[in-house]
Design a protein around this motif. Sequence first.
Motif, PDB file in Angstrom:
ATOM      1  N   ASN A 209      39.837  42.719  58.215  1.00 47.04           N
ATOM      2  CA  ASN A 209      38.467  43.211  58.122  1.00 47.04           C
ATOM      3  C   ASN A 209      37.442  42.082  57.996  1.00 47.04           C
ATOM      4  O   ASN A 209      36.257  42.329  57.860  1.00 47.04           O
ATOM      5  CB  ASN A 209      38.316  44.256  56.996  1.00 47.04           C
ATOM      6  CG  ASN A 209      38.580  43.671  55.615  1.00 47.04           C
ATOM      7  OD1 ASN A 209      38.542  42.445  55.440  1.00 47.04           O
ATOM      8  ND2 ASN A 209      38.822  44.542  54.641  1.00 47.04           N
TER       9      ASN A 209
ATOM     10  N   LEU B 233      47.455  40.231  53.782  1.00 45.79           N
ATOM     11  CA  LEU B 233      47.114  40.954  52.552  1.00 45.79           C
ATOM     12  C   LEU B 233      45.627  40.833  52.247  1.00 45.79           C
ATOM     13  O   LEU B 233      44.994  41.778  51.781  1.00 45.79           O
ATOM     14  CB  LEU B 233      47.967  40.456  51.382  1.00 45.79           C
ATOM     15  CG  LEU B 233      49.454  40.833  51.519  1.00 45.79           C
ATOM     16  CD1 LEU B 233      50.301  40.151  50.447  1.00 45.79           C
ATOM     17  CD2 LEU B 233      49.644  42.357  51.472  1.00 45.79           C
ATOM     18  N   ALA B 234      45.051  39.656  52.551  1.00 44.25           N
ATOM     19  CA  ALA B 234      43.602  39.492  52.336  1.00 44.25           C
ATOM     20  C   ALA B 234      42.806  40.141  53.462  1.00 44.25           C
ATOM     21  O   ALA B 234      41.585  40.280  53.363  1.00 44.25           O
ATOM     22  CB  ALA B 234      43.263  38.010  52.244  1.00 44.25           C
ATOM     23  N   LYS B 235      43.486  40.505  54.522  1.00 43.43           N
ATOM     24  CA  LYS B 235      42.864  41.063  55.739  1.00 43.43           C
ATOM     25  C   LYS B 235      41.820  40.119  56.318  1.00 43.43           C
ATOM     26  O   LYS B 235      40.781  40.551  56.803  1.00 43.43           O
ATOM     27  CB  LYS B 235      42.264  42.458  55.476  1.00 43.43           C
ATOM     28  CG  LYS B 235      43.326  43.514  55.180  1.00 43.43           C
ATOM     29  CD  LYS B 235      42.756  44.919  55.197  1.00 43.43           C
ATOM     30  CE  LYS B 235      43.076  45.643  56.467  1.00 43.43           C
ATOM     31  NZ  LYS B 235      42.659  47.031  56.537  1.00 43.43           N
TER      32      LYS B 235
ATOM     33  N   ASP C  97      32.479  40.006  57.526  1.00 44.72           N
ATOM     34  CA  ASP C  97      33.082  41.335  57.602  1.00 44.72           C
ATOM     35  C   ASP C  97      32.893  41.850  59.026  1.00 44.72           C
ATOM     36  O   ASP C  97      31.836  41.633  59.628  1.00 44.72           O
ATOM     37  CB  ASP C  97      32.377  42.316  56.647  1.00 44.72           C
ATOM     38  CG  ASP C  97      32.644  41.978  55.194  1.00 44.72           C
ATOM     39  OD1 ASP C  97      33.556  41.169  54.917  1.00 44.72           O
ATOM     40  OD2 ASP C  97      31.931  42.519  54.325  1.00 44.72           O
TER      41      ASP C  97
HETATM   42  C1  LIG Z   1      38.967  44.212  53.307  1.00 47.28           C
HETATM   43  O1  LIG Z   1      40.319  44.391  52.918  1.00 47.28           O
HETATM   44  C2  LIG Z   1      40.598  43.896  51.624  1.00 47.28           C
HETATM   45  C3  LIG Z   1      42.126  43.972  51.403  1.00 47.28           C
HETATM   46  O2  LIG Z   1      42.568  45.279  51.608  1.00 47.28           O
HETATM   47  C4  LIG Z   1      39.808  44.698  50.600  1.00 47.28           C
HETATM   48  O3  LIG Z   1      40.042  44.206  49.296  1.00 47.28           O
HETATM   49  C5  LIG Z   1      38.318  44.574  50.948  1.00 47.28           C
HETATM   50  O4  LIG Z   1      37.575  45.406  50.096  1.00 47.28           O
HETATM   51  C6  LIG Z   1      38.047  44.980  52.384  1.00 47.28           C
HETATM   52  N1  LIG Z   1      36.673  44.661  52.731  1.00 47.28           N
HETATM   53  C7  LIG Z   1      35.902  45.495  53.439  1.00 47.28           C
HETATM   54  C8  LIG Z   1      34.522  45.030  53.726  1.00 47.28           C
HETATM   55  O5  LIG Z   1      36.300  46.589  53.817  1.00 47.28           O
END
Ligand SMILES: *[C@@H]1O[C@H](CO)[C@@H](O)[C@H](O)[C@H]1NC(C)=O
Length: 397
Positions: A86, A31-33, A57
């Motif tokens: 991510n 969920l936090a990826k 990231d």
């Molecule tokens: C990564 O994924 C999280 C969870 O979906 C999201 O809150 C966050 O903005 C994303 N970060 C990037 C850099 O895309």
Amino acid sequence: MFLAVLYCLLWSFQISDGHFPRACASSKNLLAKECCPPWMGDGSPCGQLSGRGSCQDILLSSAPSGPQFPFKGVDDRESWPSVFYNRTCQCSGNFMGFNCGNSKFGFGGPNCTEKRVLIRRNIFDLSVSEKNKFFSYLTLAKHTISSVYVIPTGTYGQMNNGSTPMFNDINIYDLFVWMHYYVSRDTLLGGSEIWRDIDFAHEAPGFLPWHRLFLLLWEQEIRELTGDENFTVPYWDWRDAENCDICTDEYLGGRHPENPNLLSPASFFSSWQIICSRSEEYNSHQVLCDGTPEGPLLRNPGNHDKAKTPRLPSSADVEFCLSLTQYESGSMDRTANFSFRNTLEGFASPLTGIADPSQSSMHNALHIFMNGTMSQVQGSANDPIFLLHHAFVDRLV
Ligand SMILES: *[C@@H]1O[C@H](CO)[C@@H](O)[C@H](O)[C@H]1NC(C)=O
Ligand SMILES: *[C@@H]1O[C@H](CO)[C@@H](O)[C@H](O)[C@H]1NC(C)=O
Ligand SMILES: *[C@@H]1O[C@H](CO)[C@@H](O)[C@H](O)[C@H]1NC(C)=O
Ligand SMILES: *[C@@H]1O[C@H](CO)[C@@H](O)[C@H](O)[C@H]1NC(C)=O
Ligand SMILES: *[C@@H]1O[C@H](CO)[C@@H](O)[C@H](O)[C@H]1NC(C)=O
Ligand SMILES: *[C@@H]1O[C@H](CO)[C@@H](O)[C@H](O)[C@H]1NC(C)=O
Ligand SMILES: [Cu+2]
């Protein structure tokens, strides 16, 4: 000669092979990826306290697009691993791996600063005890559940975008069989009920670097499993072979006296079970291969379709491939002419370099010749001949 090109290709890849660190398979991580597990040497994420790396990231080069995959947002493997994570570990210096706990290939020692040159050898140049040691490592890998990696048994969507994780344990040998299945598996295009053969590791420029990386990671896992820091996979030099000369009970297994599709009961691998061999079944149930054993290894060398593959590759075929000066050409797929990759892969003639859909040559010829588990792309890595075959292909690059 093509090393420089290949290293460039490798750098531009995330390791898109689909195995997941156990430490990142929880719903919390999904969920936090985020996949930034601690390195056990100091307990900090990515070994950050020891300067090994840090959680960042992910930076992806622009998403590939082209006639081979003119889609977006339909497959978890696109822009790997960004559908699942991510943020991942970015390692510094010679450190590598999902938690920066490994060293880059070619380095070792406690601080990953010692240069290591290891040589892959012809299996026929190994002593009997070296060869038997290799087979005992394969057996150990087949019988040892990976403590570090798990395989997903569903897509990101089937996991409700991460809130209901679906993962299975798997043994270390089958982990790699599964990785090869996953990268080459079919895709269901949303809503259409049409399965497409979408393969991220074959019939394209990535064929050679993907399989090189596969072998390097496989060797690294075997070194960790056995503590044999000098382990390398031997190769099978099939040039000018008239039959499968490694298909004897002393080597990769002879033929069963009663059933020509099976291995001899006296061979090292006759009791092995295969996985990921039933793609029609997974497709019809809209599931992924989950690692369940599916029966014995099948192999019937030489019983293949002779019209498609009249002979195994010759030394002259290999010399012709090596004389091609373009790594890749034109459409960069199975129809590419005068492409080193396409000719060595086996979709173009090793006499002319012209693509020929009626023939399976070079690398493909070996898969077809084995007339069994090796002959279907998605399950081919079940047969340990796959490793020796690709080690030789890698040697030609
Ligand atoms: C990564 O994924 C999280 C969870 O979906 C999201 O809150 C966050 O903005 C994303 N970060 C990037 C850099 O895309
Ligand atoms: C590894 O690095 C640490 C920290 O920099 C240092 O204390 C140690 O002596 C190094 N060990 C070796 C074998 O180089
Ligand atoms: C998963 O995410 C996709 C794309 O963001 C969204 O369309 C879908 O509704 C989500 N599914 C679930 C079960 O949350
Ligand atoms: C690996 O090879 C090096 C160099 O030949 C040797 O010093 C070392 O003892 C070997 N390690 C093992 C575990 O055999
Ligand atoms: C084995 O070869 C025959 C043709 O000789 C072919 O019909 C069959 O599909 C092949 N089997 C496999 C598993 O490749
Ligand atoms: C490859 O060459 C053949 C024979 O000259 C030709 O018919 C075919 O169109 C070429 N393929 C490509 C992709 O250029
Ligand atoms: Cu492959």
